[in-house]
Scaffold this motif. Structure first.
Motif, PDB file in Angstrom:
ATOM      1  N   LEU A 171      -2.825  -0.318   8.602  1.00 13.76           N
ATOM      2  CA  LEU A 171      -1.659   0.346   8.547  1.00 13.76           C
ATOM      3  C   LEU A 171      -0.407  -0.296   7.573  1.00 13.76           C
ATOM      4  CD1 LEU A 171      -0.668   3.338   9.462  1.00 13.76           C
ATOM      5  CD2 LEU A 171       0.567   2.062  11.308  1.00 13.76           C
ATOM      6  N   HIS A 172      -0.226   0.457   6.401  1.00 12.18           N
ATOM      7  CA  HIS A 172       0.695  -0.367   5.587  1.00 12.18           C
ATOM      8  C   HIS A 172       2.088   0.740   5.575  1.00 12.18           C
ATOM      9  CE1 HIS A 172      -0.231   2.242   2.205  1.00 12.18           C
ATOM     10  NE2 HIS A 172      -1.559   1.563   2.313  1.00 12.18           N
ATOM     11  N   LEU A 173       2.050   1.966   6.027  1.00 10.81           N
ATOM     12  CA  LEU A 173       3.278   2.895   5.950  1.00 10.81           C
ATOM     13  C   LEU A 173       3.277   3.967   7.226  1.00 10.81           C
ATOM     14  CD1 LEU A 173       5.904   3.782   4.631  1.00 10.81           C
ATOM     15  CD2 LEU A 173       4.380   5.687   3.607  1.00 10.81           C
ATOM     16  N   LEU A 174       4.302   3.478   7.957  1.00  7.84           N
ATOM     17  CA  LEU A 174       4.541   4.255   9.319  1.00  7.84           C
ATOM     18  C   LEU A 174       5.990   4.996   9.128  1.00  7.84           C
ATOM     19  CD1 LEU A 174       3.876   5.045  12.207  1.00  7.84           C
ATOM     20  CD2 LEU A 174       4.759   2.918  12.904  1.00  7.84           C
ATOM     21  N   ASN A 175       6.043   6.218   9.011  1.00  5.00           N
ATOM     22  CA  ASN A 175       7.164   6.950   8.706  1.00  5.00           C
ATOM     23  C   ASN A 175       7.354   7.472  10.004  1.00  5.00           C
ATOM     24  OD1 ASN A 175       9.297   8.301   8.083  1.00  5.00           O
ATOM     25  ND2 ASN A 175       8.725   8.753   6.142  1.00  5.00           N
ATOM     26  N   LEU A 176       8.621   7.472  10.886  1.00  2.92           N
ATOM     27  CA  LEU A 176       8.886   8.069  11.958  1.00  2.92           C
ATOM     28  C   LEU A 176      10.367   8.471  11.952  1.00  2.92           C
ATOM     29  CD1 LEU A 176       7.777   4.909  14.109  1.00  2.92           C
ATOM     30  CD2 LEU A 176       6.683   7.146  14.054  1.00  2.92           C
ATOM     31  N   GLU A 177      10.831   8.722  10.768  1.00  6.10           N
ATOM     32  CA  GLU A 177      12.134   9.242  10.646  1.00  6.10           C
ATOM     33  C   GLU A 177      12.249  10.658  11.330  1.00  6.10           C
ATOM     34  OE1 GLU A 177      13.402   7.181   6.258  1.00  6.10           O
ATOM     35  OE2 GLU A 177      12.576   8.818   6.182  1.00  6.10           O
ATOM     36  N   SER A 190       4.511  -6.047  17.822  1.00  3.60           N
ATOM     37  CA  SER A 190       3.136  -5.726  17.005  1.00  3.60           C
ATOM     38  C   SER A 190       3.256  -5.076  15.520  1.00  3.60           C
ATOM     39  CB  SER A 190       2.246  -5.051  17.939  1.00  3.60           C
ATOM     40  OG  SER A 190       2.635  -3.859  18.092  1.00  3.60           O
ATOM     41  N   LEU A 191       4.707  -4.168  15.432  1.00  4.13           N
ATOM     42  CA  LEU A 191       4.731  -3.684  14.334  1.00  4.13           C
ATOM     43  C   LEU A 191       5.505  -4.265  13.318  1.00  4.13           C
ATOM     44  CD1 LEU A 191       5.589   0.029  15.577  1.00  4.13           C
ATOM     45  CD2 LEU A 191       3.414  -0.907  14.466  1.00  4.13           C
ATOM     46  N   ASN A 192       6.009  -5.372  13.798  1.00  2.32           N
ATOM     47  CA  ASN A 192       7.147  -6.229  12.744  1.00  2.32           C
ATOM     48  C   ASN A 192       6.062  -7.159  12.132  1.00  2.32           C
ATOM     49  OD1 ASN A 192       9.428  -7.257  11.784  1.00  2.32           O
ATOM     50  ND2 ASN A 192       9.842  -8.114  13.796  1.00  2.32           N
ATOM     51  N   LYS A 193       5.438  -6.580  11.031  1.00  2.28           N
ATOM     52  CA  LYS A 193       4.653  -7.478  10.333  1.00  2.28           C
ATOM     53  C   LYS A 193       4.943  -7.135   8.610  1.00  2.28           C
ATOM     54  CE  LYS A 193       0.683  -4.678  11.341  1.00  2.28           C
ATOM     55  NZ  LYS A 193      -0.563  -4.665  12.374  1.00  2.28           N
ATOM     56  N   GLU A 194       4.520  -8.127   7.945  1.00  4.42           N
ATOM     57  CA  GLU A 194       4.881  -8.115   6.480  1.00  4.42           C
ATOM     58  C   GLU A 194       4.286  -7.023   5.714  1.00  4.42           C
ATOM     59  OE1 GLU A 194       6.254 -10.877   3.268  1.00  4.42           O
ATOM     60  OE2 GLU A 194       6.782 -10.223   5.183  1.00  4.42           O
ATOM     61  N   SER A 195       2.764  -6.550   6.142  1.00  2.51           N
ATOM     62  CA  SER A 195       1.945  -5.631   5.592  1.00  2.51           C
ATOM     63  C   SER A 195       2.307  -4.339   5.815  1.00  2.51           C
ATOM     64  CB  SER A 195       0.639  -5.810   5.904  1.00  2.51           C
ATOM     65  OG  SER A 195       0.735  -5.715   7.307  1.00  2.51           O
ATOM     66  N   LEU A 196       3.211  -4.188   6.976  1.00  2.00           N
ATOM     67  CA  LEU A 196       3.515  -2.682   7.270  1.00  2.00           C
ATOM     68  C   LEU A 196       5.045  -2.584   7.084  1.00  2.00           C
ATOM     69  CD1 LEU A 196       3.036  -0.246   8.827  1.00  2.00           C
ATOM     70  CD2 LEU A 196       3.373  -1.701  11.051  1.00  2.00           C
ATOM     71  N   GLU A 197       5.296  -1.138   6.329  1.00  2.00           N
ATOM     72  CA  GLU A 197       6.633  -0.580   5.997  1.00  2.00           C
ATOM     73  C   GLU A 197       6.904   0.197   7.348  1.00  2.00           C
ATOM     74  OE1 GLU A 197       9.414   1.839   2.813  1.00  2.00           O
ATOM     75  OE2 GLU A 197       7.023   1.233   2.298  1.00  2.00           O
ATOM     76  N   VAL A 198       7.966   0.278   8.041  1.00  2.00           N
ATOM     77  CA  VAL A 198       8.296   1.264   9.183  1.00  2.00           C
ATOM     78  C   VAL A 198       9.675   1.855   8.756  1.00  2.00           C
ATOM     79  CG1 VAL A 198       8.762   1.597  11.747  1.00  2.00           C
ATOM     80  CG2 VAL A 198       7.101  -0.204  10.749  1.00  2.00           C
ATOM     81  N   LYS A 199       9.387   2.964   8.724  1.00  2.00           N
ATOM     82  CA  LYS A 199      10.784   3.855   8.544  1.00  2.00           C
ATOM     83  C   LYS A 199      10.864   4.570   9.614  1.00  2.00           C
ATOM     84  CE  LYS A 199       9.881   4.975   3.547  1.00  2.00           C
ATOM     85  NZ  LYS A 199       9.676   5.829   2.590  1.00  2.00           N
ATOM     86  N   ALA A 200      12.324   4.134  10.247  1.00  2.00           N
ATOM     87  CA  ALA A 200      12.727   4.898  11.672  1.00  2.00           C
ATOM     88  C   ALA A 200      14.145   5.386  11.861  1.00  2.00           C
ATOM     89  CB  ALA A 200      12.365   3.796  12.735  1.00  2.00           C
TER      90      ALA A 200
END
Ligand SMILES: *[C@@H]1O[C@H](CO)[C@@H](O)[C@H](O)[C@H]1NC(C)=O
Ligand SMILES: *[C@@H]1O[C@H](CO)[C@@H](O)[C@H](O)[C@H]1NC(C)=O
Ligand SMILES: *[C@@H]1O[C@H](CO)[C@@H](O)[C@H](O)[C@H]1NC(C)=O
Ligand SMILES: *[C@@H]1O[C@H](CO)[C@@H](O)[C@H](O)[C@H]1NC(C)=O
Ligand SMILES: *[C@@H]1O[C@H](CO)[C@@H](O)[C@H](O)[C@H]1NC(C)=O
Ligand SMILES: *[C@@H]1O[C@H](CO)[C@@H](O)[C@H](O)[C@H]1NC(C)=O
Ligand SMILES: *[C@@H]1O[C@H](CO)[C@@H](O)[C@H](O)[C@H]1NC(C)=O
Ligand SMILES: *[C@@H]1O[C@H](CO)[C@@H](O)[C@H](O)[C@H]1NC(C)=O
Length: 910
Positions: free
Chosen positions: A488-494, A505-515
């Protein structure tokens, strides 16, 4: 020129059309856009194409060629988007394994625009050719097609900006069985497109039917290079052609090109763009000598010293890869080189069809959208369906939006090859569900919906790279398991209603989280009031039901749907109620939950309370599995008193909240009807929710119709009277659930495998009530999570998200259709239009056409009885729920059908 003669002759014989000419075996001749049927000069009847295509405009064009003028009807497709298809019957005569399909395209400036169109042509899944009427007008195409199915789609595919496709005739001619197969490997997956068919040595025009009974057109040998070297011989000796599978006409074989003055005979045939070709060379011993020669094709020696015996006929089959020109040379070794006929075909690959599971799942989805998406034939070939993307024959993407799907139905879980699924703005509500099987999924876009819960399956999508859940109504905290998705490299929860800390676990370099746009979500517990202890993400549904008659109110009279934070409160209330009604204290330890001691009762109505130990010993430690459902496994058991039971153990993940389970068990224990499987008791201990039912030795109706999956018992053919009896029994059971029990119960999963038979073949409905919400007696519907079975699910559910009694009626209608047709609701063989039982059977039964009745029943049923049953089945599966009968009406009709059949059997016995 041949065409013009042909049309002139058609025109002339229009007036003969009233004469009764019989159609040569299996011939189908369509005059595209023609208005009248006629018989041509070869006595072949032609019909208008209207029955074989639903679109297009018709006209006709007059044009002059040579000295004669003719009027040719044609069909054109203005402003056409998708492909335009003829559905051609192929198996009129099953004796043929290959057919010849010929189409003519005429433009001749019928529209006065002077712009001849260009377009592609497809047959089945294969794009077979491109037609360019600038290059030649009229244009003719001819194919040899392996008959795999009863129909073939023959389509015109517009090329953007290249004008409106146009067509003037289509002919289908069965060919001799086994023809054109010598030398072509893999034939069912190849088709042949004609390039040349030359009647060597014959110069007086072309030959076709009736000279060739298969109506192949054999062109005169005059236009081919170098054509001036000889004139043909024409000697007839009584040829034996039985050795040649293509069965060429003797008139064709009795002429030959023979070179008397040279050692070398050559044909040089241009072929256009490089492709693979299939070549059939015909030789016949028509001379009083037996010549021999080398056969050289494009410089390759393919036959050395090939000899032709007097009176015999031969065919030589060759394939050549990637050639754009055919240079055929015969070099004499004895007497004179000769050849009697030549056929040259381009080899066209037929792409594999998409898996039938995929096709039927997509068709169910199309139904759910309520749109006419034009999803017909194959989703991938010859061109992809709108909203669908493919890799080869795999459906790898599906993009639907701006439709009303309401929930992610189980059907989506059948699209196993999906890499991209985009369902944004499709009014999805509830849980993200039914997608756990999509192991190839890389991009999932569920944005702009009203989804409220993450569900439990996202963690299984191991290949997921992009997950877009923006603009939904997701509540609670973000589940930790999303962090386990390594790709997973993009997770959009906006713009949801999430709160609490994001899992580390979501706090990693390879993953962009939008919240952004949530109540409060962040990686730091400091930033928000920590709400992560709120476990409401996977809130079980709590059900409280209300009794119809308040004066009858007894313990557990309740039910109000609720969720989330109110769970605890409700739990306390319901437990309090339970405690209130409890008669004596428990000695068996019951499930402890949230620190509250749950109830215990020795006996509820007639249902017993079992201890886990009792269950373990009754099932011999869960030894024999007799069934598996979506909620858990069913085991065979024997109670201490010798009674046989079926023990249903719920999976952990399908377990209900304690109070729901107790409520439901209580309700089930009160339901007693001879056509319903009876609950013997239950066990709720050691974190297990177990239901004990009476055991029916006869197996399920599905076992009878399709053979048992669990044991290896044989499929038994049920007579029509038996089937009607089973239908009547099952309808009685459902009728009781709908009208006799209190509260009323919607079964929600009526299907053949939920209709069980006892040793006397009485039918009983099982699996009702459980884990499905109960109906409030005064409510007209219940809103809940879909748990129906593909093929049986009320199509209205997709738009209303409500299951009503009429949904059971729909599913029961499907069961009736299965009894009538003897096949499963979704079948993965046969033609796409037969995948879905309802879609397939309805038109037949509506028309009173009983040829689709189960072969095992043929000749044993009374037509009136069958017709009555089939009419009621058709009404049950009406798309519009309000048009469906009630189960009571269905029962009445079935009883009548049953009596009629009984009377019929009695009269047969006399
Ligand atoms: C084709 O037929 C449609 C409907 O019959 C009609 O509206 C349209 O004008 C026709 N188009 C042409 C180009 O004739
Ligand atoms: C098929 O063709 C054969 C002979 O070619 C004929 O005897 C038979 O009746 C035909 N069958 C059908 C169903 O047309
Ligand atoms: C059709 O053929 C003409 C001339 O033969 C050519 O100019 C044109 O590009 C072709 N059109 C297509 C779509 O291939
Ligand atoms: C050619 O065929 C026509 C009829 O199709 C016939 O009248 C004529 O005699 C033939 N010519 C020869 C040379 O056989
Ligand atoms: C034709 O040839 C086949 C095979 O060579 C043979 O079995 C058959 O008897 C021959 N028929 C005649 C009429 O000679
Ligand atoms: C055809 O092939 C023969 C022998 O391979 C050769 O002599 C002849 O020149 C070829 N003709 C053409 C037009 O290529
Ligand atoms: C969502 O779909 C509806 C139709 O179902 C449409 O009216 C609406 O404009 C769409 N909204 C967006 C943002 O595309
Ligand atoms: C998901 O669909 C929405 C609506 O079309 C779009 O704005 C968004 O970019 C898509 N998400 C991704 C990851 O492509």
């Amino acid at each position: 020129m041949a065409l013009i003669c042909f049309w002139v002759s058609c025109f002339l014989c229009l007036e003969l059309s009233s004469l009764a000419f019989s159609n040569p075996d299996g011939f189908l001749s369509l005059s595209c856009g023609g208005t009248a049927d006629f018989v041509d000069s070869s006595a072949i009847p032609w019909v208008s194409d209207g029955d074989y295509i639903a679109t297009g405009n018709t006209t006709s064009v007059e044009y002059l060629e040579g000295t004669s003028s003719s009027s040719v009807p044609l069909r054109f497709f203005p402003n056409s988007g998708g492909r335009k298809c003829y559905r051609l019957p192929l198996a009129n005569n099953v004796s043929s394994s290959v057919v010849l399909l010929r189409a003519q395209f005429v433009y001749k400036n019928y529209d006065g625009l002077g712009k001849p169109p260009a377009f592609s042509v497809s047959l089945g899944t294969a794009i077979t050719s491109s037609v360019n009427l600038t290059a030649s007008d009229p244009w003719s195409e001819e194919f040899v097609w392996p008959v795999g199915k009863e129909t073939a789609s023959f389509c015109l595919l517009p090329i953007p900006g290249a004008g409106d496709p146009v067509i003037s005739s289509v002919e289908v001619r069965p060919l001799p069985r086994g023809a054109y197969q010598g030398g072509v490997g893999d034939f069912p997956f190849k088709s042949l497109r004609k390039a040349y068919r030359i009647n060597s040595g014959y110069t007086n025009g072309s030959l076709r039917y009736p000279v060739d009974p298969y109506d192949r057109i054999w062109d005169a040998d005059e236009n081919y290079n170098p054509f001036h070297v000889s004139s043909g011989f024409n000697v007839f000796l009584g040829l034996n052609t039985s050795t040649v599978a293509e069965d060429p006409p003797v008139s064709v074989l009795q002429t030959a090109r023979v070179l008397a003055r040279s050692d070398v005979l050559t044909y040089n045939l241009p072929l256009g763009v490089p492709a693979d070709y299939y070549i059939v060379l015909y030789f016949a011993g028509i001379l009083p000598v037996s010549p021999a020669f080398d056969v050289v094709v494009n410089g390759d020696m393919v036959e050395l010293d090939y000899s032709v015996q007097m009176g015999e006929a031969y065919a030589l089959y060759l394939t050549r890869k990637a050639i754009d020109n055919l240079n055929l040379t015969l070099r004499s070794t004895r007497f004179y080189p000769q050849i009697n006929g030549i056929e040259v075909y381009q080899i066209v690959d037929i792409p594999l069809e998409a898996s039938s599971t995929t096709v039927s799942a997509l068709q169910v989805i199309q139904q759910a959208t309520g749109l006419e998406l034009g999803w017909e034939d194959d989703p991938c070939s010859p061109s992809e369906w709108v909203h669908v993307g493919c890799e080869g024959s795999l459906v790898t993407s599906l993009e639907l939006s701006d439709v009303n799907l309401r929930a992610i139905s189980p059907t989506f879980g059948d699209l196993l090859d999906l890499k991209t699924l985009d369902l944004h703005n499709t009014s999805l509500a509830g849980e993200i569900q039914n997608l756990g099987s999509l192991q190839q999924l890389e991009t999932l876009n569920l944005s702009f919906n009203q989804l409220t819960s993450f569900g439990g399956e996202l963690g299984k999508l191991v290949g997921l790279q992009v997950l877009d859940l923006q603009n939904n109504s997701l509540e609670g905290v973000v589940p930790d398991r999303l962090g386990e998705l390594e790709n997973l490299h993009l997770l959009n929860l906006e713009n949801n209603k999430l709160q609490g800390t994001l899992p580390e676990s979501l706090n990693k370099e390879s993953l962009e989280v939008k919240a952004s746009g949530n109540i409060c979500v962040s990686f730091s517990a400091m930033t928000c009031n920590d709400a992560s202890s709120n476990p409401s993400i996977e809130t079980p549904q709590v059900t409280i039901f209300a009794k119809k008659n308040p004066e009858n109110r007894n313990h557990l009279a309740i039910i109000v749907g609720a969720a989330g934070g109110s769970l605890l409160a409700l739990l306390v209330i319901s437990v309090a109620l339970l405690l209130y009604t409890r008669k004596d204290r428990t000695e068996v330890p019951f499930e402890q939950r949230d620190g509250i001691d749950m109830i215990h009762m020795k006996s509820w109505n007639s249902a017993r309370v079992f201890s886990y130990k009792e269950i373990k010993s009754a099932t011999n430690n869960f030894k024999q599995v007799i069934g598996r459902g979506s909620f858990g496994s069913v085991y065979h058991g024997k109670l201490v008193d010798g009674k046989l039971v079926a023990v249903k153990v719920r999976f952990d993940r399908s377990q209900l909240g304690a109070e729901s389970f107790i409520n439901e068990v209580h309700l089930l224990s009160r339901i007693r009807h001879q056509n319903l499987v009876c609950l013997e008791g239950f066990c709720y201990e050691s974190k297990q929710q177990i239901l004990v039912y009476e055991y029916l030795p006869g197996g399920s109706l599905a076992d009878y119709l399709y053979g048992s999956k669990s044991s290896n018992s044989q499929k038994v053919s049920l007579s029509w009277i038996r089937r009607l009896k089973i239908a009547v029994d099952a309808a009685k059971g459902l009728e009781y659930l709908h009208n006799g029990s209190d509260p009323r119960i919607i079964h929600r999963d009526v299907k053949c495998s939920n209709i069980l038979l006892d040793k006397d073949m009485n039918a009983r409905v099982c699996d009702f009530g459980l884990s499905k919400q109960l109906v409030q007696s005064d409510a007209s519907h219940v809103t809940t999570v879909v748990k129906g079975t593909a093929g049986y699910l009320d199509p209205e559910y997709y738009s209303t998200q409500q299951l009503t009694e009429k949904s059971d009626v729909y599913s029961f209608g499907v069961v009736l259709l299965e009894l009538i047709c003897g096949r499963e609701p979704l079948c993965h063989t046969g033609t796409p239009d037969s995948f879905n039982l309802v879609l397939w059977a309805k038109p037949y039964l509506q028309a009173g056409a009983l040829e689709i009745v189960d072969d095992n029943l043929k000749g044993t049923f009374d037509v009136e009885s069958m017709r009555k049953a089939s009419m009621v089945a058709v009404r049950c599966v009406d798309r519009d729920a309000s048009e469906r009968p009630t189960i009571a009406q269905v029962l009445a009709e079935l009883k009548e059908a049953y009596s009629i059949q009984l009377a019929y059997l009695a009269s047969c016995d006399l």
